[in-house]
Design an enzyme around this catalytic site. Structure first.
Site, PDB file in Angstrom:
ATOM      1  CG  HIS A 191      44.811  42.764  37.749  1.00 41.44           C
ATOM      2  ND1 HIS A 191      45.711  41.814  37.315  1.00 41.44           N
ATOM      3  CD2 HIS A 191      43.961  42.108  38.589  1.00 41.44           C
ATOM      4  CE1 HIS A 191      45.426  40.642  37.862  1.00 41.44           C
ATOM      5  NE2 HIS A 191      44.376  40.794  38.650  1.00 41.44           N
ATOM      6  CG  ASP A 203      49.053  38.425  35.520  1.00 37.10           C
ATOM      7  OD1 ASP A 203      48.254  39.300  35.127  1.00 37.10           O
ATOM      8  OD2 ASP A 203      49.735  37.723  34.754  1.00 37.10           O
TER       9      ASP A 203
END
Length: 500
Positions: free
Chosen positions: A471, A475
């Site tokens: 992450h 995104d």
């Protein structure tokens, strides 16, 4: 057990085989005591946690000693062979000292970069290599693996200087030396604290861990990577318990230091229990997966896709004659096309520089289950290969994996991994990222299921796709876009042709 003949020569030690590998098992000796070897001639075949490797000796001459039987596991830095440098009478000339080397048997000994070696619990400094020895050796350890020449100068500590340096005390396998101010200085009179590799020392330094406070579990107190990682886990756990205790009581707890040697151990084994050493391939996989979970904030998204169109396209391609195209090759082709559209996922995170490093080329790793355990061979420049080229390379690497012939170069350097766990008959999974990559695509089994197709219920070939991603590099929108594009190509292969 060492096999030796009389003679004095250059001792060649098990080199650093790269990628943090700290030990290897002797599979087959390629030379006998008394054989004449040339510079860079392979002398032993070893098995590491990643591959079978033939180790070349950088010295030429007569083999006067071998250390370790076949099946013996040695740490990096342990002696492999002794070579009488040169040829003829000079090479075979007997000298004192070899019998002592032979009596050391198969003991595992590791040397620091300063040249320090440990035998029978005593420390000694390796003598400087003579000019003739340097001329006889190539400086190579593993040809083609980027090794460098041996250091030209090594520090020699004479007995009178050793006595004047300070009182040394060995406690629980550790060596401590009184410093100038009466404190403890890192290292012994023969060098720094003995660790199995510079990577271990770097790991301790990055985590502000004092190696002098550790008790090594290796031979002669050698500090292994497992010792450092244990100390880091214990420190983190102790910190968490301390914070919880202080939050509940308002007082800091009093704790005793722990170490691998002093930690509580289970009592006598219960009936019906078994213990398997976590080493070799299994140990390497465990370390890498643990590091991935510890360092990468991963997330997973998944989608079901109708693979009927992909299966029909593959059938049509194979019906036209020529080389048969494998399903994994088609999935790899889809992966490389998706990475071209979403390059954020063909990347890694440089934690020291706090930078995201994005790669132009796609070196595609793929999970392969073998008798030795799980390995991840790498298809170099997968983005530049067509379906036939990918099929051939997957077949070659898979065969080499099952035969244990993969080289370290074929097992490292991947930028993205494809994991076809459908071959195990499962539908879905949340794969752990192959550290230090940024993402992994998982593919489940393709199975007939009810599916709404063109407004009607029909039986279709359905597959579940999952993407685990770092992450930090992107995104959810980017990850979802990548996975949706892969699913669209699986459902309608023509989508792939339109984007090429």
């Amino acid at each position: 057990m060492a096999h030796a003949s009389e003679g004095r020569g250059q001792e060649f030690r098990l080199p650093d085989l790269g990628e943090g590998l700290t030990e290897a098992e002797i599979v087959r000796w390629l030379v006998e005591v008394g054989d004449v070897v040339a510079v860079d001639q392979p002398v032993v075949e070893v098995e590491t946690a990643k591959a079978m490797v033939e180790v070349p000796c950088p010295y030429g001459g007569v083999v006067t000693a071998r250390f370790g039987e076949e099946g013996t596991e040695l740490p990096v830095g342990a002696p492999l062979v002794t070579v009488a440098l040169g040829t003829g009478e000079d090479a075979a000339a007997p000298a004192a000292g070899t019998e002592a080397a032979a009596s050391a048997g198969g003991e595992s000994r590791a040397a620091e970069s300063t040249g320090a070696a440990s035998t029978g619990g005593e420390s000694r400094i390796a003598e400087p290599v003579a000019a003739s020895a340097e001329a006889a050796g190539s400086g190579n350890v593993l040809v083609g693996y980027g090794t460098s020449e041996a250091p030209a100068r090594r520090r020699r500590v004479r007995p009178d200087r050793r006595a004047a340096t300070g009182a040394a005390a060995r406690t629980n396998g550790r060596v401590r030396v009184a410093g100038p101010a009466g404190g403890q200085a890192e290292g012994s009179v023969d060098g720094p604290v003995p660790v199995i590799s510079p990577l271990v020392r770097r790991l301790a330094r990055q985590n502000d861990l004092d190696l002098r406070e550790l008790t090594g579990s290796g031979p002669d107190g050698l500090i292994l990577r497992a010792d450092v990682e244990y100390a880091l886990r214990a420190s983190a756990a102790q910190g968490g318990r301390a914070a919880d205790h202080e939050a509940r009581t308002g007082r800091a707890p009093v704790t005793a230091p722990t170490s691998p040697a002093s930690a509580a151990t289970p009592g006598a084994p219960r009936s019906g229990t078994a213990r398997t050493p976590l080493k070799g391939v299994r140990g390497a996989v465990a370390d890498k997966l643990s590091r991935s979970r510890r360092e990468i904030p991963d997330a997973t998204c998944w989608v079901d896709a109708d693979a009927t169109g992909l299966m029909r396209a593959r059938t049509a391609m194979n019906a036209s004659g020529g080389q048969k195209i494998s399903l994994v090759a088609l999935l790899a082709r889809i992966c490389t096309a998706a990475l071209a559209r979403f390059p954020e996922l063909n990347a890694t995170v440089d934690t020291e520089a706090r930078e995201i490093v994005r790669f132009d080329d796609v070196h595609l790793g793929f999970a392969a289950q073998t008798d030795r355990g799980l390995v991840v061979p790498v298809v170099r420049d997968a983005h530049a290969r067509d379906a036939e080229g990918l099929t051939a390379e997957f077949a070659r690497l898979t065969e080499a994996a099952h035969e244990g012939r993969l080289t370290p170069g074929e097992l490292t350097g991947s930028t993205f991994t494809l994991n076809n766990y459908g071959v195990f008959g499962v539908d879905g999974s949340t794969p752990i990222i192959n550290h230090p990559e940024a993402a992994m695509l998982g593919v489940g089994r393709i199975v007939a299921k009810p599916w709404v197709h063109e407004g009607e219920l029909a039986v279709r070939q359905v597959v579940q796709l999952s993407l685990t991603f770092d992450h930090r590099v992107c995104d959810g929108g980017t990850a979802g876009g990548f996975l949706r594009y892969v699913a669209d190509c699986v459902e309608q292969p023509a989508v792939l042709l339109r984007t090429l």
